[in-house]
Design a protein around this motif. Structure first.
Motif, PDB file in Angstrom:
ATOM      1  N   GLU A 197       0.691  -0.778   0.217  1.00 36.26           N
ATOM      2  CA  GLU A 197       0.390  -0.044   0.272  1.00 36.26           C
ATOM      3  C   GLU A 197       0.811   1.200  -0.524  1.00 36.26           C
ATOM      4  OE1 GLU A 197      -3.570   2.766  -0.457  1.00 36.26           O
ATOM      5  OE2 GLU A 197      -3.210   0.433  -0.991  1.00 36.26           O
ATOM      6  N   LEU A 198       1.901   1.187   0.320  1.00 36.56           N
ATOM      7  CA  LEU A 198       2.801   2.768   0.935  1.00 36.56           C
ATOM      8  C   LEU A 198       3.462   2.656  -0.273  1.00 36.56           C
ATOM      9  CD1 LEU A 198       4.337   2.191   3.765  1.00 36.56           C
ATOM     10  CD2 LEU A 198       3.015   3.956   3.738  1.00 36.56           C
ATOM     11  N   THR A 199       3.948   1.175  -1.151  1.00 40.18           N
ATOM     12  CA  THR A 199       4.682   1.649  -2.564  1.00 40.18           C
ATOM     13  C   THR A 199       3.631   2.345  -3.510  1.00 40.18           C
ATOM     14  OG1 THR A 199       5.779   0.007  -1.869  1.00 40.18           O
ATOM     15  CG2 THR A 199       5.599   0.383  -4.205  1.00 40.18           C
ATOM     16  N   ARG A 200       1.978   1.761  -3.538  1.00 42.49           N
ATOM     17  CA  ARG A 200       1.449   2.879  -4.597  1.00 42.49           C
ATOM     18  C   ARG A 200       1.014   4.310  -3.989  1.00 42.49           C
ATOM     19  NH1 ARG A 200      -3.003   4.628  -4.488  1.00 42.49           N
ATOM     20  NH2 ARG A 200      -4.176   4.010  -2.326  1.00 42.49           N
ATOM     21  N   GLU A 201       1.221   4.603  -2.581  1.00 47.47           N
ATOM     22  CA  GLU A 201       0.796   5.518  -2.220  1.00 47.47           C
ATOM     23  C   GLU A 201       1.934   6.227  -3.095  1.00 47.47           C
ATOM     24  OE1 GLU A 201       0.436   6.272   1.229  1.00 47.47           O
ATOM     25  OE2 GLU A 201      -1.292   4.833   1.203  1.00 47.47           O
TER      26      GLU A 201
ATOM     27  N   GLU B 108       2.731   7.175  -6.470  1.00 47.35           N
ATOM     28  CA  GLU B 108       1.078   7.475  -6.794  1.00 47.35           C
ATOM     29  C   GLU B 108       1.425   9.299  -7.078  1.00 47.35           C
ATOM     30  OE1 GLU B 108      -1.667   7.636  -8.805  1.00 47.35           O
ATOM     31  OE2 GLU B 108      -0.932   5.718  -8.641  1.00 47.35           O
ATOM     32  N   TYR B 109       2.714   9.803  -5.915  1.00 46.06           N
ATOM     33  CA  TYR B 109       2.685  10.759  -5.985  1.00 46.06           C
ATOM     34  C   TYR B 109       3.846  11.166  -6.381  1.00 46.06           C
ATOM     35  CZ  TYR B 109       5.999  13.736  -2.826  1.00 46.06           C
ATOM     36  OH  TYR B 109       6.382  14.687  -2.526  1.00 46.06           O
ATOM     37  N   ILE B 110       4.628  10.265  -7.290  1.00 45.76           N
ATOM     38  CA  ILE B 110       5.647  10.640  -8.024  1.00 45.76           C
ATOM     39  C   ILE B 110       4.984  10.201  -9.340  1.00 45.76           C
ATOM     40  CG2 ILE B 110       7.580   9.446  -8.796  1.00 45.76           C
ATOM     41  CD1 ILE B 110       8.963   8.452  -6.506  1.00 45.76           C
TER      42      ILE B 110
ATOM     43  N   ILE C  17      13.052   0.259   1.893  1.00 45.16           N
ATOM     44  CA  ILE C  17      11.790  -0.731   1.665  1.00 45.16           C
ATOM     45  C   ILE C  17      10.959  -0.159   0.166  1.00 45.16           C
ATOM     46  CG2 ILE C  17      10.383  -2.592   2.256  1.00 45.16           C
ATOM     47  CD1 ILE C  17      11.832  -3.546   4.831  1.00 45.16           C
ATOM     48  N   VAL C  18      10.215   0.497   0.736  1.00 45.58           N
ATOM     49  CA  VAL C  18       9.464   0.858  -0.372  1.00 45.58           C
ATOM     50  C   VAL C  18       9.632   1.679  -1.805  1.00 45.58           C
ATOM     51  CG1 VAL C  18       7.250   2.608  -0.743  1.00 45.58           C
ATOM     52  CG2 VAL C  18       7.572   1.991   2.042  1.00 45.58           C
ATOM     53  N   VAL C  19      11.183   2.545  -1.508  1.00 44.17           N
ATOM     54  CA  VAL C  19      11.633   2.655  -2.089  1.00 44.17           C
ATOM     55  C   VAL C  19      12.067   1.584  -3.671  1.00 44.17           C
ATOM     56  CG1 VAL C  19      13.996   4.105  -3.469  1.00 44.17           C
ATOM     57  CG2 VAL C  19      12.600   5.538  -1.527  1.00 44.17           C
ATOM     58  N   GLN C  20      12.910   0.764  -2.912  1.00 48.01           N
ATOM     59  CA  GLN C  20      12.929  -0.342  -3.537  1.00 48.01           C
ATOM     60  C   GLN C  20      12.159  -1.436  -4.093  1.00 48.01           C
ATOM     61  OE1 GLN C  20      16.531  -0.961  -4.397  1.00 48.01           O
ATOM     62  NE2 GLN C  20      16.598   1.165  -2.690  1.00 48.01           N
ATOM     63  N   GLU C  21      10.789  -1.322  -3.611  1.00 53.39           N
ATOM     64  CA  GLU C  21      10.031  -2.005  -4.051  1.00 53.39           C
ATOM     65  C   GLU C  21       9.333  -1.242  -5.316  1.00 53.39           C
ATOM     66  OE1 GLU C  21       8.093  -5.318  -3.002  1.00 53.39           O
ATOM     67  OE2 GLU C  21       9.737  -5.442  -1.817  1.00 53.39           O
TER      68      GLU C  21
ATOM     69  N   PHE D   5       9.918   3.650 -13.325  1.00 50.44           N
ATOM     70  CA  PHE D   5      10.293   4.607 -12.755  1.00 50.44           C
ATOM     71  C   PHE D   5      11.517   4.597 -12.330  1.00 50.44           C
ATOM     72  CE2 PHE D   5       6.507   4.180 -10.214  1.00 50.44           C
ATOM     73  CZ  PHE D   5       6.015   4.843 -10.244  1.00 50.44           C
ATOM     74  N   GLN D   6      12.750   4.990 -12.229  1.00 54.43           N
ATOM     75  CA  GLN D   6      13.870   5.025 -12.487  1.00 54.43           C
ATOM     76  C   GLN D   6      14.052   6.112 -11.475  1.00 54.43           C
ATOM     77  OE1 GLN D   6      16.506   3.831 -15.383  1.00 54.43           O
ATOM     78  NE2 GLN D   6      14.986   3.080 -15.244  1.00 54.43           N
ATOM     79  N   ALA D   7      15.683   5.788 -10.678  1.00 56.05           N
ATOM     80  CA  ALA D   7      16.181   6.705  -9.998  1.00 56.05           C
ATOM     81  C   ALA D   7      17.768   7.217 -10.274  1.00 56.05           C
ATOM     82  CB  ALA D   7      16.849   5.752  -8.550  1.00 56.05           C
TER      83      ALA D   7
END
Length: 87
Positions: A6-10, A13-15, A42-46, A53-55
């Motif tokens: 859920e945090l990864t989904r949020e 959406e933010y990004i 962890i959320v960023v890695q997921e 998405f790219q970093a």
């Protein structure tokens, strides 16, 4: 794991709304959610498992004690853009 999903989904959406998010914005987002630096990592890695998405390759330390790093920026790549690593 459901909470991480859920945090990864949020975060996704933010990004997507901003197209690009700095490390400072990531930390601010996580603090507003009451998340620790470990959970943010962890959320960023997921999130980065999704090729939309790219970093940047550059990283910034967000936790000195545990030496936790996040990218200096995260980007949302729209479906029409070429998906190549950002330097």
């Amino acid at each position: 794991m459901e909470e991480i999903t859920e945090l990864t989904r949020e975060l996704s959406e933010y990004i997507k709304q901003k197209k690009r998010v700095s490390a400072e914005e990531l930390v601010s987002w996580s603090k507003n959610k009451g998340l620790s630096s470990v959970i943010l990592y962890i959320v960023v890695q997921e999130l980065l498992k999704d090729r939309s998405f790219q970093a940047t390759t550059d990283k910034i330390i967000i936790d000195e004690i545990f030496h936790i790093e996040v990218p200096t920026s995260l980007y949302y790549l729209e479906a029409t853009t070429e998906k190549t690593p950002i330097q």
